[in-house]
Write an enzyme that holds these catalytic residues in place. Structure first.
Site, short mmCIF file in Angstrom:
data_model
loop_
_atom_site.label_atom_id
_atom_site.label_comp_id
_atom_site.label_asym_id
_atom_site.label_seq_id
_atom_site.Cartn_x
_atom_site.Cartn_y
_atom_site.Cartn_z
N SER A 131 -11.71 4.70 6.82
CA SER A 131 -12.03 4.74 8.25
C SER A 131 -12.82 6.00 8.59
O SER A 131 -12.48 7.10 8.16
CB SER A 131 -10.75 4.71 9.08
OG SER A 131 -10.09 3.47 8.97
N HIS A 149 -6.64 10.49 5.07
CA HIS A 149 -6.19 9.46 6.00
C HIS A 149 -6.33 9.96 7.44
O HIS A 149 -6.30 11.16 7.68
CB HIS A 149 -4.71 9.11 5.75
CG HIS A 149 -4.47 8.45 4.43
ND1 HIS A 149 -3.54 8.91 3.53
CD2 HIS A 149 -5.04 7.36 3.86
CE1 HIS A 149 -3.53 8.13 2.46
NE2 HIS A 149 -4.42 7.19 2.63
N GLY A 150 -6.43 9.02 8.35
CA GLY A 150 -6.44 9.39 9.76
C GLY A 150 -7.83 9.59 10.31
O GLY A 150 -8.84 9.23 9.70
N HIS A 209 -9.71 5.19 -0.76
CA HIS A 209 -8.69 5.38 0.27
C HIS A 209 -9.27 6.16 1.45
O HIS A 209 -10.17 6.97 1.28
CB HIS A 209 -7.48 6.13 -0.28
CG HIS A 209 -6.60 5.29 -1.14
ND1 HIS A 209 -5.44 5.76 -1.73
CD2 HIS A 209 -6.69 4.00 -1.52
CE1 HIS A 209 -4.86 4.80 -2.41
NE2 HIS A 209 -5.61 3.73 -2.31
N ASP A 235 0.82 -1.21 0.00
CA ASP A 235 0.00 0.00 0.00
C ASP A 235 0.86 1.27 0.00
O ASP A 235 1.83 1.37 0.75
CB ASP A 235 -0.89 -0.04 1.25
CG ASP A 235 -1.89 1.09 1.32
OD1 ASP A 235 -2.38 1.49 0.26
OD2 ASP A 235 -2.19 1.54 2.44
N HIS A 236 0.46 2.23 -0.83
CA HIS A 236 1.03 3.59 -0.81
C HIS A 236 2.55 3.64 -0.93
O HIS A 236 3.26 4.10 -0.04
CB HIS A 236 0.61 4.33 0.46
CG HIS A 236 -0.76 4.93 0.35
ND1 HIS A 236 -1.04 6.01 -0.47
CD2 HIS A 236 -1.92 4.58 0.92
CE1 HIS A 236 -2.34 6.29 -0.37
NE2 HIS A 236 -2.89 5.44 0.45
N ASN A 245 -9.79 0.86 1.68
CA ASN A 245 -8.74 0.74 2.67
C ASN A 245 -9.24 1.10 4.06
O ASN A 245 -9.85 2.15 4.25
CB ASN A 245 -7.56 1.65 2.32
CG ASN A 245 -6.85 1.23 1.05
OD1 ASN A 245 -7.29 0.32 0.35
ND2 ASN A 245 -5.74 1.88 0.74
N GLU A 262 -0.20 9.49 6.64
CA GLU A 262 -0.05 8.05 6.79
C GLU A 262 1.42 7.71 6.63
O GLU A 262 2.03 8.00 5.59
CB GLU A 262 -0.89 7.27 5.78
CG GLU A 262 -0.77 5.76 5.94
CD GLU A 262 -1.71 5.00 5.03
OE1 GLU A 262 -2.46 4.15 5.54
OE2 GLU A 262 -1.71 5.27 3.83
#
Length: 353
Positions: free
Chosen positions: A265, A213-214, A262, A96-97, A284, A170
């Site tokens: 969460s 992200h996060g 992406h 990933d990434h 993801n 991330e």
């Protein structure tokens, strides 16, 4: 549960696109978090994807060694051995990434390793790799992707690319939350113009629609999943007009791209459902599963603080500070979050037989 072959992985992705569901792609950093993810997939009766990030790969090799390739290879071999003892569902492995600065020291060596495996009649170690060229101009991003796609086809793996910028942080890679978080329908045409419609190798695309992200408080992240439908529609019309070759009967006419979500969460269920309806086949999940794992361990420590610590000259309770006791609680907490992700994405109970 079995490790996906290249052919089985393609079947998984195509089935998800046709059936309008997606697979959770769970980031793991250890054998414990791997076991938690597998437990969740098995309970949900869902196929799935296990992935390691650039930092996770380094961590898996141990702090002193800190070698991403070694960590990735060792992890994949362990994962395959464990996965093969879970009947009924299929799991793919993914890196990933991979940002530009890590390409030559991580993904390219892994692709070379896998091409050699294929040359000797073996299956590749991983089933897909991600090239994250979001930090460079799109033309350069796609030029690199084109070369990687050629290597991926030789290694019998699927390539994932990112078009646009995912905000947040991330593994030390960060991006601002601004207008760059939104891809455009024209970007889809540029991708097909450079990479084709699958005839030069299979690939997935993470177009951005406000992703970050996060963890963020409500209102900070403004997702626009309708944008994915606009990108798919613009490209589909270009295909039907003859601008690009038809990708074949296995690809629905309204969903030319295999899409990746992406920063899944913390997303609202309605946004997830809309993104999946537009062709997202992989989402993801990292922050939420990290928290679920650690929260269960924290609960154990707070509840048993006088047993995991030698308080006031006492000796504690070995069965409570034994890593296996709190480790099992962490695995159970994370597994439950994986089950939730499978249900949200519609993959629960839909494992390919």
């Amino acid at each position: 549960m079995t490790l996906a072959t290249p052919e089985r992985y393609v079947q998984m992705l195509d089935a998800a696109r046709r059936g309008s569901y997606a697979y959770p792609a769970i980031n793991v950093t250890s054998t414990q978090t791997l076991n938690a993810a597998l437990e969740g997939f098995a309970e949900a009766e869902s196929d799935g994807i296990i992935q390691v990030s650039v930092g996770g790969a380094s961590y898996l090799s141990g702090q002193r060694l800190a070698d991403r390739v070694t960590g990735s290879i060792a992890f994949a071999r362990f994962a395959q051995e464990v996965i093969d003892h879970y009947p009924g569902i299929t799991v793919a492995l993914h890196t990933d990434h991979c940002a530009p600065q890590y390409l030559d020291e991580w993904v390219r060596p892994l692709l070379a390793y896998e091409k050699d495996q294929v040359k000797h009649g073996q299956e590749p170690l991983f089933q897909s790799h991600m090239w994250d060229g979001s930090s460079i101009p799109l033309d350069r991003n796609l030029a690199v992707a084109k070369g990687l796609l050629e290597d991926s086809q030789a290694a019998h793996t699927v390539l994932e690319i990112e078009v646009g910028t995912v905000g947040g942080e991330e593994d030390g890679h960060s991006a601002q939350i601004d207008e760059r978080l939104y891809s455009s329908p024209d970007d889809g045409l540029k991708v097909v113009d450079e990479l084709g419609m699958g005839e030069s190798g299979r690939y997935m695309v993470a177009f951005t629609f406000g992703n970050v992200h996060g963890a963020y408080k409500p209102g900070v992240v403004k997702l626009r999943p309708d944008l994915l439908g606009e990108i798919q529609g613009r490209t589909a019309r270009a295909v039907s007009s003859g601008q690009f070759p038809s990708p074949g009967p296995e690809v629905p006419g309204d969903k030319p791209f295999l899409l990746v979500f992406h920063g899944g969460s913390g997303s609202e269920p309605a946004d997830i459902a809309k993104a999946v309806s537009c062709g997202v086949v992989k989402m993801n999940v990292d922050t939420d599963t990290q928290y679920a794992f650690t929260r269960a361990i924290a609960g154990h420590m707070f509840t048993n603080y006088d047993k995991v610590l030698k308080v006031d000259g006492e000796v504690g309770a070995k069965n409570e500070y034994d890593p296996r006791s709190w480790g099992r609680e962490g695995e159970d907490g994370m597994a439950a979050r994986v089950v939730e992700a499978c249900r949200e994405l519609g993959s629960a109970g839909r494992a390919l037989r």
